[in-house]
Design an enzyme around this catalytic site. Structure first.
Site, short mmCIF file in Angstrom:
data_model
loop_
_atom_site.label_atom_id
_atom_site.label_comp_id
_atom_site.label_asym_id
_atom_site.label_seq_id
_atom_site.Cartn_x
_atom_site.Cartn_y
_atom_site.Cartn_z
N ARG A 154 -16.23 0.61 14.58
CA ARG A 154 -16.93 0.49 13.30
C ARG A 154 -16.18 1.09 12.12
O ARG A 154 -16.08 0.48 11.05
CB ARG A 154 -18.29 1.20 13.35
CG ARG A 154 -19.41 0.41 13.90
CD ARG A 154 -20.33 1.35 14.62
NE ARG A 154 -19.60 1.90 15.74
CZ ARG A 154 -19.48 1.29 16.92
NH1 ARG A 154 -20.12 0.19 17.14
NH2 ARG A 154 -18.75 1.80 17.90
N THR A 155 -15.72 2.31 12.30
CA THR A 155 -15.15 3.02 11.14
C THR A 155 -13.91 2.29 10.65
O THR A 155 -13.77 2.00 9.45
CB THR A 155 -14.83 4.48 11.51
OG1 THR A 155 -15.99 5.06 12.12
CG2 THR A 155 -14.43 5.27 10.30
N LYS A 215 7.48 9.38 19.55
CA LYS A 215 8.84 9.92 19.70
C LYS A 215 8.90 11.37 19.26
O LYS A 215 9.96 11.97 19.22
CB LYS A 215 9.81 9.11 18.84
CG LYS A 215 9.87 7.64 19.13
CD LYS A 215 10.85 6.98 18.14
CE LYS A 215 10.50 5.54 17.89
NZ LYS A 215 11.12 5.02 16.67
N ARG A 241 -8.23 9.01 11.13
CA ARG A 241 -9.02 9.63 12.21
C ARG A 241 -8.05 10.34 13.14
O ARG A 241 -7.02 9.77 13.53
CB ARG A 241 -9.83 8.58 12.99
CG ARG A 241 -10.45 9.17 14.26
CD ARG A 241 -11.42 8.24 14.92
NE ARG A 241 -12.62 8.07 14.12
CZ ARG A 241 -13.69 7.39 14.51
NH1 ARG A 241 -13.69 6.81 15.70
NH2 ARG A 241 -14.74 7.29 13.74
N HIS A 277 -17.36 14.02 10.03
CA HIS A 277 -17.23 12.56 9.88
C HIS A 277 -17.96 12.20 8.59
O HIS A 277 -19.02 11.58 8.59
CB HIS A 277 -17.86 11.89 11.10
CG HIS A 277 -17.48 10.45 11.30
ND1 HIS A 277 -16.85 9.68 10.32
CD2 HIS A 277 -17.67 9.62 12.36
CE1 HIS A 277 -16.66 8.46 10.79
NE2 HIS A 277 -17.14 8.39 12.02
N1 CP Z 1 -19.62 5.64 14.29
C1 CP Z 1 -18.31 5.59 14.58
O1 CP Z 1 -17.51 6.44 14.15
O2 CP Z 1 -17.95 4.52 15.35
P1 CP Z 1 -16.47 4.20 15.80
O3 CP Z 1 -16.01 5.33 16.70
O4 CP Z 1 -16.54 2.88 16.52
O5 CP Z 1 -15.61 4.14 14.57
#
Ligand code: CP
Length: 316
Positions: free
Chosen positions: A53-54, A82, A103, A131
């Site tokens: 999603r993110t 590497k 991320r 998050h």
């Molecule tokens: N909610 C969320 O962070 O989903 P993903 O890990 O799929 O990005």
């Protein structure tokens, strides 16, 4: 403003006014998701951990606004494999992109990146820490479904130890006089640092281990979470707790009419399929709201205002 000041690393840095402003901007994008306001810009998405999603909602947001997207979904196919450091990776990508969405599995990685990068960093999740963009879409979803953010009963269920989405949500809600219910087994209880945070900010909370219709009855928002297998060092412990709470439709029999069930997703069994048919289920719409919230966040870190969005003539 410097790139670091423009970055979105932690939700804790956002005032009530700023949150309201970003939600209003998200509302503009919900009315018209397709614009060319980022024409000529490049957005980089660096995902050192898996995501559906993110990453896809950020990339969709960028593309619907006319930007181009570069990035990776697996660090093993980059020079990180590497031995290239995070610093060097960030400095290289800053040569190519106007903003970096990142991320990373290490807590604090986004903060570190924001301190060295000449372009804004958007934290798309750092370990079990924060998050913040998920929190913005959660707040947008709560506001849309409840008509307000103030004075709500919010029940957080499941992995409250490792769940970065619930940690960020607590911090954001400090502006809105919530009452939290933390529902978790001892092994996954809300960490002391977040309970301290609640006490310091006058946030009421109640802890439960039972999860049943009576506990759900008082909730405005029931926020389910996945037990985060990837954060456990002892997989036997994961096996012991992974199925401890499963929400089934029958458990919503005493729920308030306007209760909404949220989940950041992915789910792996903690919400039974029969809940999907319930009018209380809102997690798929919640994920769609991520597009609008992330369109607003990208524009904001790039210095575009809500007036720029409203006066944009490129709406498709
Ligand atoms: N909610 C969320 O962070 O989903 P993903 O890990 O799929 O990005």
């Amino acid at each position: 403003m410097s790139a670091q000041q423009q970055s979105l690393v932690s939700i804790a840095g956002l005032s009530r006014e700023k949150i309201g402003y970003l939600l209003e901007m998200a509302g503009e994008f919900e009315k018209h998701p397709n614009r060319k306001i980022l024409d000529g810009r490049v957005v980089a998405t660096l995902f050192f951990e898996p995501s559906t999603r993110t990453r896809l909602s950020f990339e969709t947001a960028a593309q619907r606004l006319g930007a181009r997207v570069i990035g990776f979904t697996d660090p093993k196919v980059t020079s990180s494999a590497k031995g290239e450091t995070l610093k060097d990776t960030i400095m290289m990508v800053s040569n190519y992109a106007d903003v970096i969405v990142m991320r990373h599995y290490l807590e604090g990685a986004a903060l570190y990146a924001s301190e060295i990068a000449p372009v804004p960093i958007i934290n798309a999740g750092d370990g079990a820490n924060q998050h913040p963009t998920q929190t913005m879409l959660d707040l947008y979803s709560i506001y849309k479904t409840q008509g307000r953010l103030d004075n709500l009963n919010i029940h957080l269920v499941g992995d409250l130890k490792y769940g970065r989405t619930v940690h960020s949500l607590i911090m954001a809600m400090r502006h809105f006089n919530p009452t939290f219910h933390f529902i978790a087994p001892t092994e996954l209880a809300m960490p002391e640092e977040y309970k301290d945070y609640c006490r310091e900010h006058g946030i009421r909370y109640v802890e439960h281990e039972d999860f049943d219709a009576d506990v759900i009855a008082g909730a405005d928002i029931l926020y389910m979470t996945r037990v985060q297998r990837e954060r456990f060092t002892d997989l036997m412990e994961y096996e012991r707790v992974k199925d401890v709470y499963i929400l089934r439709k029958a458990m919503l029999c005493k729920a308030k009419a306007n209760l909404r069930v949220l989940h950041p997703l992915p789910r792996v069994g903690e919400i039974a399929a029969d809940v999907d048919e319930s009018p209380h289920a809102y997690y798929f719409e919640q994920a769609r709201n991520g597009l609008y919230a992330r369109e607003a966040i990208i524009c904001d870190v790039l210095g575009l205002t809500i007036d720029d969005v409203r006066h944009d003539a490129t709406t498709l």
